[in-house]
Design an enzyme around this catalytic site. Structure first.
Site, PDB file in Angstrom:
ATOM      1  N   ARG A 147       0.906  -1.203  -0.059  1.00 53.31           N
ATOM      2  CA  ARG A 147       0.001  -0.020  -0.120  1.00 53.31           C
ATOM      3  C   ARG A 147       0.821   1.398   0.009  1.00 53.31           C
ATOM      4  NH1 ARG A 147      -2.189  -3.587   3.959  1.00 53.31           N
ATOM      5  NH2 ARG A 147      -4.223  -4.319   3.421  1.00 53.31           N
ATOM      6  N   LYS A 173      -2.877  -2.489   7.596  1.00 50.22           N
ATOM      7  CA  LYS A 173      -4.076  -2.190   8.411  1.00 50.22           C
ATOM      8  C   LYS A 173      -4.278  -2.987   9.623  1.00 50.22           C
ATOM      9  CE  LYS A 173      -6.476  -0.595   4.411  1.00 50.22           C
ATOM     10  NZ  LYS A 173      -7.777  -0.701   3.652  1.00 50.22           N
ATOM     11  N   HIS A 242      -2.464   2.603  -5.865  1.00 53.13           N
ATOM     12  CA  HIS A 242      -3.123   1.036  -5.117  1.00 53.13           C
ATOM     13  C   HIS A 242      -3.440   0.242  -6.682  1.00 53.13           C
ATOM     14  CE1 HIS A 242      -4.966  -0.550  -1.886  1.00 53.13           C
ATOM     15  NE2 HIS A 242      -5.848  -1.021  -2.634  1.00 53.13           N
ATOM     16  N   ARG A 245      -0.705  -2.420  -6.687  1.00 53.07           N
ATOM     17  CA  ARG A 245      -0.848  -3.515  -5.792  1.00 53.07           C
ATOM     18  C   ARG A 245      -1.936  -4.504  -6.393  1.00 53.07           C
ATOM     19  NH1 ARG A 245      -1.190  -4.567  -0.030  1.00 53.07           N
ATOM     20  NH2 ARG A 245      -3.036  -5.346   0.854  1.00 53.07           N
ATOM     21  N   HIS A 268      -3.982  -9.310   4.043  1.00 54.45           N
ATOM     22  CA  HIS A 268      -5.372  -9.286   4.016  1.00 54.45           C
ATOM     23  C   HIS A 268      -5.972  -9.892   5.392  1.00 54.45           C
ATOM     24  CE1 HIS A 268      -6.425  -8.092  -0.492  1.00 54.45           C
ATOM     25  NE2 HIS A 268      -5.993  -7.086   0.235  1.00 54.45           N
ATOM     26  N   TYR A 277      -9.682 -10.792  -6.703  1.00 52.63           N
ATOM     27  CA  TYR A 277      -9.084 -10.839  -7.789  1.00 52.63           C
ATOM     28  C   TYR A 277      -9.072 -12.141  -8.869  1.00 52.63           C
ATOM     29  CZ  TYR A 277      -6.334  -7.316  -5.376  1.00 52.63           C
ATOM     30  OH  TYR A 277      -6.101  -6.058  -4.787  1.00 52.63           O
TER      31      TYR A 277
END
Length: 303
Positions: A147, A173, A242, A245, A268, A277
């Site tokens: 990110r 995150k 992004h 990514r 994630h 994806y």
């Protein structure tokens, strides 16, 4: 009872300093809660006011944004209920389901990525440290799937470079930590050249990437770097950090990497986030089937 404004301020302070939420999370909470505070004119909201607020949000924002903004307010109200600041939580009587349309991730075509990198490499000459920095930014975005906030947060302690590998200790995150390892010789050589060129700044400030004023790089500067080389290749595409990514993840999936490994590389928490994806890959498989299957080279007609 303390005012709603003072409780929001205390809530944000607790999130930042005690719970150590990321700066991006705190920024989003602040925007959402202050917007809510402005709508209610500083008053606590009952169920009727919340219904009106939801209507207002739906009129002015996308379903995805509405969902996030309501989640921010709901989390705040829940915390106030637990702490005893709120006798009755109106969210307990509110049932809202917002269906945000799923948006497929936008990826960068291979030829555009190659053109961006080639243009940056062509612009380099010994001593041109700014161009060397640009190359490092583009290479890291493309090769790691970081990110943009994670890229800018790289430090001397999390950027562990040797002759045989680069280990990145990434805090993403929710303060979720992961390790990325790069062993591509050409990329390692480039990053070593960069590290040597900026060693004084790195040792003094602890950061890895810097702007032209010698301060740690920020996300806005990364976007400007990308835009600069997009203009140089005369491409009308709008490319964001992004999207690198997305391109990283999609490329690995199309190359046959297990989705669980990709989930780990991206940081994630849930596999469902990574599975978006697979939709892109399914579309690519459809195109390849149409292009490569021998039936496409045959021609028949009903008489």
């Amino acid at each position: 009872m303390r005012t709603l404004a003072s409780l929001i301020a205390a809530y944000l302070e607790t999130g930042e300093y005690e719970k150590q939420l990321s700066p991006d999370t705190i920024k989003a909470y602040r925007i959402d809660l202050l917007q809510f505070l402005d709508f209610t004119e500083g008053a606590w909201a009952d169920k009727v006011t919340l219904d009106q607020y939801i209507k207002y949000l739906n009129q002015h924002f996308s379903p995805r944004s509405v969902k996030r903004k309501l989640a921010s307010v709901r989390a705040f109200y829940h915390e106030m209920e637990i702490s005893g600041e709120l006798d009755e939580n109106p969210f307990n009587k509110l049932h809202v389901r917002i269906h945000a349309p799923q948006q497929l991730p936008r990826i960068i075509p291979d030829q555009v990525v190659q053109a961006l990198l080639q243009t940056a490499y062509d612009a380099y000459a010994p001593g041109r440290r700014e161009v060397l920095r640009d190359i490092a930014v583009l290479e890291l975005l493309f090769s790691t799937g970081l990110r943009v906030s994670e890229l800018c947060a790289l430090s001397r302690d999390t950027f562990l470079l040797s002759n045989s590998e680069l280990r990145l200790l990434v805090k993403g995150k929710g303060r979720k930590e992961r390790v990325l390892q790069i062993t591509t010789p050409e990329l390692l050589q480039l990053l070593q050249t960069y590290y040597n060129a900026f060693s004084d700044e790195i040792q003094e400030q602890g950061a890895i990437l810097f702007n032209r004023r010698g301060r740690p790089l920020c996300p806005q500067s990364v976007r400007r770097i990308i835009d600069k080389y997009i203009r140089k290749i005369d491409d009308a595409s709008h490319i964001t950090p992004h999207m690198f990514r997305h391109t990283f993840a999609t490329s690995l999936l199309e190359a046959g990497m297990d989705i669980r490994y990709i989930q780990s590389l991206l940081g994630h928490s849930s596999i469902s986030t990574t599975q978006i994806y697979t939709h892109v890959t399914a579309r690519q498989q459809t195109l390849l089937l149409a292009e490569k299957h021998p039936r496409g080279k045959m021609s028949f007609s009903l008489q």
